[in-house]
Design a protein around this motif. Sequence first.
Motif, short mmCIF file in Angstrom:
data_model
loop_
_atom_site.label_atom_id
_atom_site.label_comp_id
_atom_site.label_asym_id
_atom_site.label_seq_id
_atom_site.Cartn_x
_atom_site.Cartn_y
_atom_site.Cartn_z
N ALA A 100 98.03 0.40 38.37
CA ALA A 100 98.20 0.86 36.99
C ALA A 100 97.16 1.91 36.63
O ALA A 100 97.48 2.91 35.97
CB ALA A 100 98.12 -0.32 36.04
N LYS A 101 95.92 1.71 37.06
CA LYS A 101 94.88 2.69 36.77
C LYS A 101 95.16 4.01 37.46
O LYS A 101 94.73 5.07 36.99
CB LYS A 101 93.51 2.16 37.21
CG LYS A 101 93.07 0.89 36.50
CD LYS A 101 92.89 1.10 35.01
CE LYS A 101 91.65 1.93 34.69
NZ LYS A 101 91.43 2.01 33.22
N ARG A 102 95.89 3.97 38.58
CA ARG A 102 96.25 5.20 39.30
C ARG A 102 97.61 5.72 38.87
O ARG A 102 98.15 6.62 39.49
CB ARG A 102 96.25 4.94 40.80
CG ARG A 102 94.95 4.37 41.36
CD ARG A 102 93.75 5.23 41.06
NE ARG A 102 93.83 6.52 41.70
CZ ARG A 102 92.98 7.51 41.47
NH1 ARG A 102 92.01 7.35 40.60
NH2 ARG A 102 93.10 8.65 42.10
N ARG A 103 98.19 5.09 37.81
CA ARG A 103 99.48 5.53 37.23
C ARG A 103 100.64 5.34 38.20
O ARG A 103 101.63 6.07 38.13
CB ARG A 103 99.41 7.00 36.79
CG ARG A 103 98.21 7.34 35.92
CD ARG A 103 98.23 6.60 34.61
NE ARG A 103 97.13 6.99 33.76
CZ ARG A 103 96.08 6.21 33.48
NH1 ARG A 103 96.01 4.99 33.99
NH2 ARG A 103 95.13 6.64 32.69
N HIS A 104 100.54 4.37 39.09
CA HIS A 104 101.66 4.07 39.97
C HIS A 104 102.37 2.85 39.41
O HIS A 104 102.20 1.72 39.86
CB HIS A 104 101.14 3.79 41.40
CG HIS A 104 102.18 3.97 42.45
ND1 HIS A 104 103.38 3.29 42.43
CD2 HIS A 104 102.24 4.77 43.54
CE1 HIS A 104 104.11 3.64 43.46
NE2 HIS A 104 103.43 4.54 44.16
N TRP A 105 103.19 3.08 38.39
CA TRP A 105 103.78 1.99 37.61
C TRP A 105 104.76 1.12 38.39
O TRP A 105 104.75 -0.11 38.21
CB TRP A 105 104.43 2.56 36.36
CG TRP A 105 103.50 3.41 35.56
CD1 TRP A 105 103.60 4.75 35.34
CD2 TRP A 105 102.29 2.99 34.90
NE1 TRP A 105 102.54 5.20 34.59
CE2 TRP A 105 101.72 4.14 34.29
CE3 TRP A 105 101.64 1.77 34.77
CZ2 TRP A 105 100.55 4.09 33.56
CZ3 TRP A 105 100.45 1.71 34.05
CH2 TRP A 105 99.92 2.87 33.45
N PRO A 106 105.62 1.67 39.25
CA PRO A 106 106.52 0.78 40.01
C PRO A 106 105.75 -0.23 40.87
O PRO A 106 106.09 -1.41 40.89
CB PRO A 106 107.34 1.75 40.87
CG PRO A 106 107.33 3.03 40.10
CD PRO A 106 105.96 3.10 39.47
N LEU A 107 104.71 0.24 41.55
CA LEU A 107 103.93 -0.66 42.38
C LEU A 107 103.19 -1.68 41.53
O LEU A 107 103.10 -2.86 41.89
CB LEU A 107 102.94 0.14 43.24
CG LEU A 107 102.10 -0.69 44.21
CD1 LEU A 107 102.99 -1.43 45.20
CD2 LEU A 107 101.11 0.21 44.95
N ALA A 108 102.68 -1.24 40.38
CA ALA A 108 102.00 -2.17 39.48
C ALA A 108 102.95 -3.27 39.02
O ALA A 108 102.58 -4.45 38.96
CB ALA A 108 101.44 -1.42 38.27
N GLY A 109 104.19 -2.90 38.69
CA GLY A 109 105.16 -3.89 38.25
C GLY A 109 105.54 -4.86 39.36
O GLY A 109 105.64 -6.07 39.13
N LEU A 110 105.74 -4.35 40.57
CA LEU A 110 106.12 -5.21 41.68
C LEU A 110 105.00 -6.19 42.04
O LEU A 110 105.25 -7.38 42.26
CB LEU A 110 106.49 -4.35 42.90
CG LEU A 110 107.80 -3.57 42.79
CD1 LEU A 110 107.92 -2.57 43.92
CD2 LEU A 110 108.99 -4.52 42.80
N LEU A 111 103.78 -5.68 42.10
CA LEU A 111 102.65 -6.56 42.41
C LEU A 111 102.40 -7.55 41.28
O LEU A 111 102.03 -8.71 41.52
CB LEU A 111 101.39 -5.74 42.68
CG LEU A 111 101.39 -4.94 43.99
CD1 LEU A 111 100.21 -3.99 44.04
CD2 LEU A 111 101.38 -5.88 45.20
N GLY A 112 102.60 -7.09 40.04
CA GLY A 112 102.46 -8.01 38.91
C GLY A 112 103.50 -9.12 38.96
O GLY A 112 103.21 -10.27 38.63
N ALA A 113 104.72 -8.79 39.40
CA ALA A 113 105.75 -9.81 39.55
C ALA A 113 105.36 -10.82 40.62
O ALA A 113 105.55 -12.03 40.46
CB ALA A 113 107.08 -9.16 39.89
N ALA A 114 104.79 -10.33 41.72
CA ALA A 114 104.32 -11.24 42.76
C ALA A 114 103.23 -12.15 42.23
O ALA A 114 103.19 -13.35 42.55
CB ALA A 114 103.82 -10.44 43.97
N ALA A 115 102.33 -11.60 41.39
CA ALA A 115 101.27 -12.42 40.80
C ALA A 115 101.85 -13.51 39.90
O ALA A 115 101.35 -14.64 39.87
CB ALA A 115 100.31 -11.54 40.01
N THR A 116 102.93 -13.20 39.19
CA THR A 116 103.53 -14.19 38.30
C THR A 116 104.18 -15.32 39.06
O THR A 116 104.27 -16.45 38.56
CB THR A 116 104.57 -13.52 37.38
OG1 THR A 116 103.96 -12.44 36.68
CG2 THR A 116 105.12 -14.50 36.35
#
Length: 422
Positions: A204-220
């Motif tokens: 997210a800090k690097r503005r790579h939103w798709p990857l941030a969302g996918l990794l966030g989903a894995a965290a959930t």
Amino acid sequence: MTATVPPTETSGTPRADGAHEPPAEPSGGRARRWPLDRLTPTDLRVLRLYLFTRLGLWLITYAVAWTAPGGDSKKPAGWLSRWEQWDWVHYRRIAQYGYFDPFPGMDPPHDNRVAFFPGFPLVLRAVHTVVADWTVAGLLVSLVSGAVAVVALARIAGLESPDGARSGQRAAAFLLASPAAVFLAAGYTESLFLAFALPAWLAAKRRHWPLAGLLGAAATTVRISGLFLAAAIAVELLLTLRPSARTGQADPGVLRRLLPLGWCALPAVPAVAYTVYLHERTGDWQAWQHAEERGWYRDFHTPLEAFRNTWRNAFDHLQTTGYAVEFQLELVAMAVGVLLLAMLLFRRRWPEAVYVGLSLWALGTSYWYLSIPRATLLWWPLWTGLARWSLRRRWVGEAYAGVVAPLTVVLAVTFTSGRWTG
């Protein structure tokens, strides 16, 4: 794993909220870099520290295995048995039997397996296909995921500080020497969650939103805290839409740049899917919440009620001394969280404040405080903030090493000897 900006580099221009904007990409380079790339020298130093601290915890466990039996015993307890404590039993049973199949010695009224999200048991079961021993498999999951987590934490700290390399190393050191650090080594969810959540935040800090969302989903899939992370990522995205500091004008492509908000909602999918699954099996849309209430008294109470109940159990001689000191630790951890939230708000670090604030609300509105010391491990702004502070004030690191780190050993012994809860 990959790196965006080596931690030895500065991290761009400071923002009004105290953070640093990522540096502009070279004109001839890739349009966007992954948040984790090849290992840098700083990453290797962090991993070396990580392995040394793992060795230290294993030695503590070895010593506990020899001293725990007590009396005139001439045979030490099994080393692996020292890690088979409390929540680990639930994770292993879910990995072995699923959520609803019976298991030996099952006590239906106290079977609250559904309170645990499926991410860790699924990974555990996958590793068990290669590693026969369940406990060894759980320790391996935490060992590998913990390595990913500390590297990601160091890089986050490097982005937020002009002295990236030193800040990253110190953030990792503060985390690894934190009082509840034993849970990063045990077969628990903290390391696996951080292995997804911290790279998600870095993305997210690097503005790579798709990857941030996918990794966030894995965290959930691992912990409900992934939803708090999703909220922080959404706020981080919205902050990129603020008027330009140079021109004072809003970005003309605001609507186009709002599209990644869909990725920010992705972490909610695992939570919804798990809720639907439990409803199909139990007919109860709140099966997860009801299991939390039955097993851990996590029904809603006002923050004042939760504080009073915790205080009474800590100091009014209602509990045995073992349980009382546990509640005292809960109070200290909550105080640290409140101070951290106040500092984040003061510095206008809105995304991190949302993440920590939601965590405190969830933990501070139960019948009493529970598992807050473990939750501190997930508050990456605490460790990056301590790192920056220690670079400005040498005594911070000295005080941490002299006062906090010894408590880490005490609590590691408490956990591995089976005395964490009472």
